[in-house]
Design a protein around this motif. Sequence first.
Motif, PDB file in Angstrom:
ATOM      1  N   ASP A 130       8.217 -47.620  48.062  1.00 45.50           N
ATOM      2  CA  ASP A 130       8.382 -49.065  47.916  1.00 45.50           C
ATOM      3  C   ASP A 130       9.009 -49.655  49.172  1.00 45.50           C
ATOM      4  N   GLY A 131      10.013 -48.936  49.709  1.00 46.40           N
ATOM      5  CA  GLY A 131      10.687 -49.414  50.911  1.00 46.40           C
ATOM      6  C   GLY A 131       9.749 -49.465  52.097  1.00 46.40           C
ATOM      7  N   ALA A 132       8.921 -48.424  52.227  1.00 48.86           N
ATOM      8  CA  ALA A 132       7.970 -48.368  53.344  1.00 48.86           C
ATOM      9  C   ALA A 132       6.940 -49.485  53.225  1.00 48.86           C
ATOM     10  N   ALA A 133       6.471 -49.734  51.996  1.00 46.89           N
ATOM     11  CA  ALA A 133       5.479 -50.798  51.784  1.00 46.89           C
ATOM     12  C   ALA A 133       6.082 -52.165  52.106  1.00 46.89           C
ATOM     13  N   ALA A 134       7.355 -52.361  51.705  1.00 47.18           N
ATOM     14  CA  ALA A 134       8.020 -53.635  51.977  1.00 47.18           C
ATOM     15  C   ALA A 134       8.214 -53.839  53.477  1.00 47.18           C
ATOM     16  N   GLU A 135       8.591 -52.751  54.171  1.00 47.90           N
ATOM     17  CA  GLU A 135       8.803 -52.851  55.614  1.00 47.90           C
ATOM     18  C   GLU A 135       7.486 -53.138  56.335  1.00 47.90           C
ATOM     19  N   ARG A 136       6.416 -52.482  55.896  1.00 50.79           N
ATOM     20  CA  ARG A 136       5.105 -52.693  56.510  1.00 50.79           C
ATOM     21  C   ARG A 136       4.678 -54.154  56.350  1.00 50.79           C
ATOM     22  N   GLN A 137       4.895 -54.707  55.152  1.00 57.91           N
ATOM     23  CA  GLN A 137       4.518 -56.096  54.909  1.00 57.91           C
ATOM     24  C   GLN A 137       5.355 -57.036  55.762  1.00 57.91           C
ATOM     25  N   GLN A 138       6.623 -56.697  55.938  1.00 53.73           N
ATOM     26  CA  GLN A 138       7.517 -57.506  56.772  1.00 53.73           C
ATOM     27  C   GLN A 138       7.000 -57.554  58.213  1.00 53.73           C
ATOM     28  N   VAL A 139       6.581 -56.394  58.713  1.00 56.93           N
ATOM     29  CA  VAL A 139       6.058 -56.331  60.085  1.00 56.93           C
ATOM     30  C   VAL A 139       4.749 -57.122  60.198  1.00 56.93           C
ATOM     31  N   LEU A 140       3.882 -56.984  59.183  1.00 56.71           N
ATOM     32  CA  LEU A 140       2.615 -57.732  59.192  1.00 56.71           C
ATOM     33  C   LEU A 140       2.869 -59.242  59.195  1.00 56.71           C
TER      34      LEU A 140
END
Length: 207
Positions: A130-140
């Motif tokens: 979940d954390g990785a997905a949230a971080e990826r979306q933040q970068v996008l």
Amino acid sequence: MASNAGEGIVYVIDDDESARDSLEFLLDVAGVRVRSFTSAEAFLKAAPALAGACVVTDVRMPGMSGIELAEEMKRRQAGAPVIVITGHADVPLAIQAMKAGVADFIEKPFDDQVMLTAINNALAQQAGNDGAAAERQQVLDRIATLSPREREVMDGLVAGKANKMIAFDLDISARTVEVYRANLMMKMQARTLSDLVRMATIVSVSR
């Protein structure tokens, strides 16, 4: 014993009331939030939030089995890890469970510590996902704020090119590249070039 599962929640699915109660008690004592369902169908109908969750299900139940539930969750891309409990373990069943993407396969009667370890591992893995997905979306989201030219300069930086080389490639001055670089670093909230490269790696924009 204290749980390291953080804010996770475990969904227990079993048609056997005493088995549900036993698992609920175990998880309550360990400080893990728990919610139970009498069937896989009831769980799917309720459609509870799966962020930070894991599912513990009996394999043999009236209607949809635990493995069929895991297969259905995989088909729906519902990314909560599934732990299957069985009183009738056999090799074909274990293989079927693994193919369904089951996180763990635990035989009855199980040791409480074995179950808690499996649940904590599943919740920790889920929290990481979940954390990785949230971080990826933040970068996008940050990349979406870049102008086309800033994105081109970013691609050059991530590829390891110096400002002068990027300027040559884009047919602009090195000074202009410096301006775009400063702007994109601010928009990306990157303190250093290595920060920027790490973000690009997260979303695989480097090429």
